[in-house]
Design a protein around this motif. Sequence first.
Motif, short mmCIF file in Angstrom:
data_model
loop_
_atom_site.label_atom_id
_atom_site.label_comp_id
_atom_site.label_asym_id
_atom_site.label_seq_id
_atom_site.Cartn_x
_atom_site.Cartn_y
_atom_site.Cartn_z
N SER A 270 40.21 24.90 -84.42
CA SER A 270 41.27 25.59 -84.68
C SER A 270 42.54 24.82 -85.21
N ARG A 271 42.89 24.11 -84.43
CA ARG A 271 44.20 23.23 -84.60
C ARG A 271 43.90 22.58 -85.94
N THR A 272 42.86 21.96 -86.32
CA THR A 272 42.78 21.03 -87.28
C THR A 272 42.60 21.99 -88.63
N THR A 273 42.07 23.16 -88.40
CA THR A 273 42.33 24.07 -89.43
C THR A 273 43.65 24.79 -89.91
N LYS A 274 43.88 25.09 -88.82
CA LYS A 274 45.30 25.92 -88.91
C LYS A 274 46.66 25.42 -88.71
N THR A 275 46.64 23.91 -88.29
CA THR A 275 48.06 23.24 -88.17
C THR A 275 47.87 21.97 -88.67
N ASN A 276 48.95 21.54 -89.07
CA ASN A 276 49.16 20.17 -89.33
C ASN A 276 50.00 19.19 -88.16
N GLY A 277 49.78 19.84 -86.86
CA GLY A 277 50.57 19.12 -85.74
C GLY A 277 51.91 19.43 -85.72
N VAL A 278 52.70 18.85 -84.99
CA VAL A 278 54.03 18.91 -84.80
C VAL A 278 54.69 17.55 -85.13
N SER A 279 55.97 17.77 -85.59
CA SER A 279 56.41 16.52 -86.08
C SER A 279 56.59 15.40 -85.33
N TYR A 280 56.53 14.30 -86.01
CA TYR A 280 56.67 12.95 -85.21
C TYR A 280 57.93 12.77 -84.46
#
Length: 396
Positions: A270-280
């Motif tokens: 889910s996360r790898t499809t719907k997000t690009n993470g949280v900023s560094y």
Amino acid sequence: MIKPNTHYSELKSSYLFYNIAQKTKAYTDIHPDAHLLRLGIGDVTLPLCDTVIKALHSAVDDQAQKETFQGYMPECGADFFKQAVQSYYKRRSVSLSEDEIFVSSGASDELGDILDLFDDDNTVLIIEPAYPAYVDANIIAGHRIIHLPSDISDDFAPYPDESIDADIIYLCSPNNPTGATFTKEKLAQWVKYANERSAVIIFDAAYEAFIEDEEIPHSIFEIDGSRTCAIEISSLSKTAGFTGTRCGYTVIPMELERAGMKFNSMWVRSRTTKTNGVSYILQRGAAAVFTDEGIAQIKKNIEIYKSNAKVIMSALEKCGIRYCGGKNAPYIWLECPDDLESWELFSLLLEKAQIVGTPGAGFGKCGERYFRLSMFGDVSDTAEAARRIEALFKAE
Ligand code: PLP
């Protein structure tokens, strides 16, 4: 023909805090010079601690140099962030693998998004009074909802009701709005109940940092058996003043699976499809919260909010008004005096004491005779609110 999600039409039309804002505005339009004492919305008022600010500044500088610049972060979280959360749990002897920790932009996002893991055909159990987002997110997802009322007789932290069959269970401890906490023994009963039914507990730990009683668990993973039935959603919003900065984390144990499907792997997908993470930059700031220095500094801010709670609790006691919370939580949940209903008390406090609080009715039917005061406000305003509460309700 396009079919919209018609469940949106099942949502209650007006949102609690919107109504409060409207009524407050109507009052200030007529009384523009009134100094309102805002003990309503649960937003923090103290700034980020030094350690976090330094980490944020330094991360900004990293982004200015080719050698230290960071592009996309791993969707589920940077290693340094996961390790920081891992060490935080270790303090309470909870062992998590890095792969079980997911960074997030805060608990609200996760409370809604996590429902992606469940089919529409599920029954959800929500203990009321409840944080409104649990109900709304599940209405939007089309789940059946069972409301389990709680009251002062069970300290607003009920045991499971064996006669109810639920698939997804929300537990929030320390609780918003009641400030109640679940003891180890009560949580163990919920874990047993969930495992017996193959249900999944969504444990909202957004206020864990406010717990001061040693025997109250900070995490559901302090309970034996929880790794096969629980997901924990947490946030730095209230822990470290991140409401406007935005960062949180979710824990999904490897053992959690239903119908042969692993929730951890599903969430990675889910996360790898719907997000690009949280900023560094944010993850660096958030990781600093969990250092020894960070923990000591956020504790000081939490102590300030707790000193607000003490002042209000003392005023309520002098007035003979029963309440719950305030000790392990930044909320005080009081019984409306003089047989008032919660919106009546809202109007009375606004008009006679210029105090803005939150009517219990906004958290479900069983909140109708209760009222929530938030301890996140300004210290001198809170002390003034306590004086005005005494002036209004203390018997001569
Ligand atoms: N869970 C509870 C019980 C809350 O009270 C809140 C915010 O008030 C949240 C989750 C959401 O927190 P966040 O700021 O991380 O989205």
